[in-house]
Design a protein around this motif. Structure first.
Motif, PDB file in Angstrom:
ATOM      1  N   GLU A 191      -7.821  -1.493 -14.758  1.00  0.00           N
ATOM      2  CA  GLU A 191      -6.547  -0.768 -14.819  1.00  0.00           C
ATOM      3  C   GLU A 191      -5.368  -1.734 -14.838  1.00  0.00           C
ATOM      4  N   LEU A 192      -5.421  -2.771 -14.009  1.00  0.00           N
ATOM      5  CA  LEU A 192      -4.321  -3.731 -13.940  1.00  0.00           C
ATOM      6  C   LEU A 192      -4.149  -4.491 -15.251  1.00  0.00           C
ATOM      7  N   ARG A 193      -5.251  -4.753 -15.939  1.00  0.00           N
ATOM      8  CA  ARG A 193      -5.155  -5.450 -17.230  1.00  0.00           C
ATOM      9  C   ARG A 193      -4.322  -4.649 -18.221  1.00  0.00           C
ATOM     10  N   GLU A 206       7.585  -7.083  -9.562  1.00  0.00           N
ATOM     11  CA  GLU A 206       6.921  -6.492 -10.722  1.00  0.00           C
ATOM     12  C   GLU A 206       5.463  -6.169 -10.401  1.00  0.00           C
ATOM     13  N   MET A 207       4.782  -7.068  -9.707  1.00  0.00           N
ATOM     14  CA  MET A 207       3.388  -6.829  -9.342  1.00  0.00           C
ATOM     15  C   MET A 207       3.284  -5.653  -8.375  1.00  0.00           C
ATOM     16  N   ARG A 208       4.214  -5.539  -7.462  1.00  0.00           N
ATOM     17  CA  ARG A 208       4.209  -4.410  -6.535  1.00  0.00           C
ATOM     18  C   ARG A 208       4.332  -3.098  -7.307  1.00  0.00           C
ATOM     19  N   LYS A 209       5.186  -3.077  -8.302  1.00  0.00           N
ATOM     20  CA  LYS A 209       5.353  -1.867  -9.120  1.00  0.00           C
ATOM     21  C   LYS A 209       4.073  -1.535  -9.883  1.00  0.00           C
ATOM     22  N   ILE A 210       3.452  -2.574 -10.384  1.00  0.00           N
ATOM     23  CA  ILE A 210       2.199  -2.354 -11.110  1.00  0.00           C
ATOM     24  C   ILE A 210       1.118  -1.855 -10.156  1.00  0.00           C
ATOM     25  N   LEU A 211       1.049  -2.436  -8.956  1.00  0.00           N
ATOM     26  CA  LEU A 211       0.055  -1.997  -7.967  1.00  0.00           C
ATOM     27  C   LEU A 211       0.255  -0.528  -7.589  1.00  0.00           C
ATOM     28  N   GLN A 212       1.500  -0.073  -7.559  1.00  0.00           N
ATOM     29  CA  GLN A 212       1.769   1.308  -7.178  1.00  0.00           C
ATOM     30  C   GLN A 212       1.221   2.298  -8.204  1.00  0.00           C
ATOM     31  N   ARG A 213       0.940   1.829  -9.399  1.00  0.00           N
ATOM     32  CA  ARG A 213       0.354   2.697 -10.427  1.00  0.00           C
ATOM     33  C   ARG A 213      -1.113   2.991 -10.144  1.00  0.00           C
ATOM     34  N   LEU A 270       0.801  -1.226   0.000  1.00  0.00           N
ATOM     35  CA  LEU A 270       0.000   0.000   0.000  1.00  0.00           C
ATOM     36  C   LEU A 270       0.832   1.274   0.000  1.00  0.00           C
ATOM     37  N   ILE A 271       2.059   1.201   0.481  1.00  0.00           N
ATOM     38  CA  ILE A 271       2.896   2.390   0.633  1.00  0.00           C
ATOM     39  C   ILE A 271       4.147   2.254  -0.225  1.00  0.00           C
ATOM     40  N   PRO A 272       4.473   3.253  -1.035  1.00  0.00           N
ATOM     41  CA  PRO A 272       5.603   3.120  -1.956  1.00  0.00           C
ATOM     42  C   PRO A 272       6.993   3.361  -1.377  1.00  0.00           C
ATOM     43  N   ASP A 320     -11.484 -12.517 -12.443  1.00  0.00           N
ATOM     44  CA  ASP A 320     -11.615 -12.716 -11.007  1.00  0.00           C
ATOM     45  C   ASP A 320     -10.435 -13.446 -10.403  1.00  0.00           C
ATOM     46  N   CYS A 321      -9.500 -13.859 -11.222  1.00  0.00           N
ATOM     47  CA  CYS A 321      -8.338 -14.591 -10.710  1.00  0.00           C
ATOM     48  C   CYS A 321      -7.130 -13.691 -10.765  1.00  0.00           C
ATOM     49  N   PHE A 322      -6.573 -13.391  -9.638  1.00  0.00           N
ATOM     50  CA  PHE A 322      -5.401 -12.516  -9.522  1.00  0.00           C
ATOM     51  C   PHE A 322      -4.243 -13.392  -9.094  1.00  0.00           C
ATOM     52  N   VAL A 323      -3.338 -13.656 -10.013  1.00  0.00           N
ATOM     53  CA  VAL A 323      -2.222 -14.544  -9.734  1.00  0.00           C
ATOM     54  C   VAL A 323      -1.092 -13.749  -9.134  1.00  0.00           C
ATOM     55  N   HIS A 324      -0.597 -14.179  -7.970  1.00  0.00           N
ATOM     56  CA  HIS A 324       0.520 -13.467  -7.339  1.00  0.00           C
ATOM     57  C   HIS A 324       1.619 -14.399  -6.981  1.00  0.00           C
TER      58      HIS A 324
END
Length: 192
Positions: free
Chosen positions: A173-175, A123-130, A39-41, A188-192
């Motif tokens: 947005e994530l797509r 990489e997912m963390r970077k994408i989430l920060q967007r 949640l926090i960059p 509905d499936c978020f692969v992490h």
């Protein structure tokens, strides 16, 4: 954190036992760090928020209802501390903006001190920060902590419709940024 029986330790913690606090801290710190880091960059702020979460845990353990899941209660503390941090940062930003007479300064992007477990996670963390904070918190709570839409709505004190809307918008947005979302399952499936 799941699968660990913390109930006897929580009872001791309620009585002020410092050893119990250390045990609860050790059992929960990775889970709490993960949600805060998503949640926090910036790394330095993560440490501050982590400290505030555990101070709040210590001071409000008497309010914990043992009939409810401890993990959910603890995540409520985390969410509130992150929201408090965001409010403080916004106030600081506004004050700084006023003092510099709207002079715009570029700030170097902050990075976490600790890399996440693997390259995909980073990489997912970077994408989430967007994502905006409002969208990011719904994704983190839904897919990293597996809360239902109803539980997220209760945790964030929002109507379920708002959470559903933010969830849908966040996935959209994530797509744009990632191949980590499985579109063959309707998003509905978020692969992490």
């Amino acid at each position: 954190m799941q699968g660990i029986d913390l109930i006897p330790w929580l009872q001791k913690l309620r009585e002020g036992d410092e050893e119990a606090f250390r045990y609860v801290y050790d059992a929960t710190v990775q889970d709490v760090y993960r949600i805060v880091a998503l949640l926090i960059p910036r790394g330095q702020d993560i440490e501050d928020i982590m400290n505030e979460v555990y101070i709040q845990l210590w001071t409000s353990i008497a309010n914990y209802d043992p009939e409810r899941p401890f993990r959910y209660w603890l995540h409520g503390i985390v969410v509130r501390q992150v929201q408090d941090w965001k409010r403080k940062m916004w106030r600081k930003f506004r004050l700084f903006e006023r003092h510099t007479l709207l002079e715009v300064k570029e700030e170097a992007p902050g990075t976490d001190r600790y890399a996440l477990m693997n390259e995909t996670g980073e990489e997912m963390r970077k994408i989430l920060q967007r994502l905006s904070y409002k969208l990011r918190i719904v994704i983190v709570l839904r897919y990293y902590h597996e809360y239902s839409i109803a539980e997220i709505a209760q945790l964030l004190n929002l109507p379920e419709g708002t959470v559903k809307s933010r969830h849908h918008l966040a996935l959209k947005e994530l797509r744009k940024y990632s191949l980590f979302l499985s579109e063959d399952k309707g998003g509905d499936c978020f692969v992490h």
